[in-house]
Design an enzyme around this catalytic site. Sequence first.
Site, short mmCIF file in Angstrom:
data_model
loop_
_atom_site.label_atom_id
_atom_site.label_comp_id
_atom_site.label_asym_id
_atom_site.label_seq_id
_atom_site.Cartn_x
_atom_site.Cartn_y
_atom_site.Cartn_z
N HIS A 115 0.88 -1.18 0.00
CA HIS A 115 0.00 0.00 0.00
C HIS A 115 0.91 1.22 0.00
O HIS A 115 1.65 1.43 0.95
CB HIS A 115 -0.90 -0.02 1.23
CG HIS A 115 -1.81 -1.22 1.27
ND1 HIS A 115 -3.06 -1.21 0.71
CD2 HIS A 115 -1.63 -2.46 1.77
CE1 HIS A 115 -3.63 -2.41 0.88
NE2 HIS A 115 -2.78 -3.18 1.52
N LEU A 116 0.87 1.98 -1.07
CA LEU A 116 1.77 3.13 -1.17
C LEU A 116 1.05 4.44 -0.82
O LEU A 116 1.67 5.49 -0.78
CB LEU A 116 2.40 3.22 -2.57
CG LEU A 116 3.32 2.03 -2.93
CD1 LEU A 116 3.89 2.20 -4.33
CD2 LEU A 116 4.45 1.86 -1.92
N ARG A 117 -0.25 4.36 -0.57
CA ARG A 117 -1.04 5.45 0.00
C ARG A 117 -1.24 6.68 -0.88
O ARG A 117 -1.93 7.62 -0.48
CB ARG A 117 -0.44 5.91 1.34
CG ARG A 117 -0.31 4.81 2.37
CD ARG A 117 -1.64 4.22 2.74
NE ARG A 117 -1.53 3.26 3.85
CZ ARG A 117 -2.33 2.22 4.00
NH1 ARG A 117 -3.30 2.00 3.13
NH2 ARG A 117 -2.18 1.41 5.02
N ASN B 132 -6.55 0.82 -2.75
CA ASN B 132 -7.36 1.50 -1.72
C ASN B 132 -6.77 2.86 -1.34
O ASN B 132 -6.51 3.15 -0.19
CB ASN B 132 -7.53 0.61 -0.49
CG ASN B 132 -6.22 0.28 0.19
OD1 ASN B 132 -5.17 0.28 -0.44
ND2 ASN B 132 -6.27 -0.02 1.47
N HIS C 235 -8.97 -10.31 -1.13
CA HIS C 235 -8.74 -10.32 0.32
C HIS C 235 -9.90 -11.19 0.84
O HIS C 235 -11.02 -10.72 0.92
CB HIS C 235 -8.80 -8.86 0.79
CG HIS C 235 -8.90 -8.66 2.28
ND1 HIS C 235 -8.13 -7.72 2.93
CD2 HIS C 235 -9.70 -9.21 3.22
CE1 HIS C 235 -8.46 -7.71 4.22
NE2 HIS C 235 -9.40 -8.61 4.42
N ASP D 98 2.29 -7.04 2.30
CA ASP D 98 1.12 -6.26 2.72
C ASP D 98 1.58 -5.01 3.49
O ASP D 98 0.97 -4.61 4.48
CB ASP D 98 0.16 -7.10 3.57
CG ASP D 98 -1.20 -6.43 3.73
OD1 ASP D 98 -1.46 -5.41 3.07
OD2 ASP D 98 -2.01 -6.92 4.55
N GLY E 284 -2.83 -2.82 9.90
CA GLY E 284 -1.70 -2.81 8.99
C GLY E 284 -0.37 -2.47 9.63
O GLY E 284 -0.31 -1.75 10.63
ZN LIG Z 1 -5.93 -7.01 2.38
#
Ligand SMILES: [Zn+2]
Lengths: 338, 428
Positions: B65-67, B97, B181, B308, B327
Amino acid sequence: MVPIKKSPARSTRASAQPQLHPGSLVSVRELTPQRTRAILQLADKLEAEETLKRARRLLKRRVALLFYESSTRTRTSFELAAKSMSADTTLVSALSSSIEKGESLKDTGITLRALGAECIILRSPYSGAPYLLAQSTGLPVLNAGDGMHEHPSQALLDLRTMLRFLGIKSAKLNEKSLKGVTVTICGDIFHSRVARSNALLLPKLGARVVLCGPTPLLPDLATTLGPGVSIERNFDSSLKQSQIVMMLRIQAERLAGLSLDLDEYRSNYQANGERIAAHAPKALVMHPGPIIRGMEITSEVADGPQSAIAEQVSHGLAIRRALLLQALSPQPISGKRA
Amino acid sequence: MKPILIRGGHLIDPATGIDAPHDILLEDGKVAAIDKPGKIKRKDAEILDASGLVVAPGLVDIHVHLREPGQGYKETIASGTAAAAAGGFTSVCCMPNTIPVNDSPEITRWMLAPERNAVIRVFPISAATVGSMGEKLTNYPALKKSGAVGVSDDGKPILGDEIMFECLKAATRYRLPVIQHTEDTRLTAGCSMNAGPVAFRLGLRGMTVESESSLAERDIALVRKVKGAHLHVAHLSSKKALDAVNAARNEGLHVTCEVAPHHFVLNEERIGDYDTNAKMNPPLRAESDRAAMIEGILQGRVDCIATDHAPHACHEKEQEFERAPNGITGLETALGLTISVLHKQHGMPLPSLLAMLTHRPAQVLSLTGRGTLAVGSHADVVLFDPNEKWTFRAKDSRSKSKNTPFDGYPMLGRVHTTISEGRIVFQR
Ligand SMILES: [Zn+2]
């Protein structure tokens, strides 16, 4: 099959969490029989103490009560305990503060400390919140109930009530004091912080705890709480084994999706006159409150001769005085901790 | 760009089966030559001395997740890829996301633009449904054209049978894997850790392993109906789900899975007194499930390791456990944990272990020319010392966020140099 070498997961914390202030009480897991005894003895001492002398104990010391959930009994009890020793108390409740505006628990704690609070009594709907508050303020934090986790002052006042009933002196309290004593805790165990604190504390003093209730409110894994804890689904047979029975209310606000036939629940698990007379005519009947009369307990039992409900409340005052004095003392009252 | 000649190292390339002392020449962003020590001569090349080091394909992480866009205070594509480079990764696949959700070719292209300053290669995974709301499919051909390597509603699993079926059909038509997921969120409302004794004692509602395996099983049932479909189960954490994936595989279905390092290194006990840095989703499981992840990896029943990596700001994690976001970061700890647990403790040979971090993840998402050092592939290389013991310090992390349960944790195997397409992007 590939042979798997046993290598325990390294679950130990590599970076230690900051130590809690030694005057804190978040979980009964922190209580050894020695420390428990010291608290109870201190409660006795303060209760017997001359009013004026007691009133100088915490003169002008500042205690904040931070309540994110409504509470009558516990809040009033802590407040009166603090005032009886002349501490200044400030009540911060969810509806009257910047908590509403989204201030975090950490910031609220830091603000209270900056305003001079020396000890915080916390009631939170979130399990574990007192750890966060204690870590972010460094202050002694007394857990007045956190989510479904624990309510240690309640377990201590319950213990004091039981000891009086059993005729055991605080000074005699050790890991064997309650040997041979069986305590039934009946009702909504899953959602109950009172049940967790009692089930963790009483076996440390030698008692056997029997948990009773239907599976949705009492999952089988409840016995993993520790040694000395077992499950009995049949209320009548658990009553037969018990000297003490503690009734809990069904926490409708936490039920979230569980469906429960309340009539069936009443017929299987209600403490009513007939059932108590038949199976536990000499047992002490306790309830941490609030009571839902006609649900888990009938008025006949709640107001009857075996009921210790009002007595529990008065023991609450004594225990909370001791916890406050201990939290605000330069040294913990009993040096030894687990 | 000057050619780079890496000399004196021990080259491991699981894809081609090389596991021997070899030199390697990188030129024009590609692997130009591999030969016995001393054989490759190039006067104009920059020489890297790799003696005592393993020379391996740059690591591939297909779940990060690089946001960006939207949450640059947690991580940016620049900071996240810098952390990845420090961890030996040269390819990362980022989940959609973001805010807004990456459900359009515009956002996918925005992520890939040079202005993002990615130091290694980023491969976006686009949302499978619009806004990841689970209702309407996104435009798969357009997303694929803009660079998407898969579709997923990670974090917001696709629950509806009908829409999941449509998703698998459309993805198959455009040869995109569907990454799920697998959590039946109808069973996990209000839950913040694994169901079991620890959750019970802490007074936290627990997620059962069935909430994971049941959705995996539902998805597998749908894959059976869509010829050629590829389902990839993200961050698998339970024996039950792993068994389901492997049963599907034995049936001949194209179902793959990844496991995150924290799920084979830690168990639920690590939560201790509500440490939010041990809170993630799927949660740390029981010891038996942790052991099953290791067993599965050793037996080749797991396709790859993925981190993750899920950065969150300090103030977000400094909340009550149930309120804190899920996370942990993972890019800089993956290799050190994997070597220390799988290789040192469980005797997994380095080449097999590296396969799980290189060509197998590349294969899962069809990242051609990645995860291998075969001549002609991208010059993505990592040099690491497999025997170096070190301690990870969160404060030294290149990620913007420090939310890791591995702060102060002992590691084995340390990255010395990371090269992305022929450029040195990390050197210690
Ligand atoms: Zn996930």
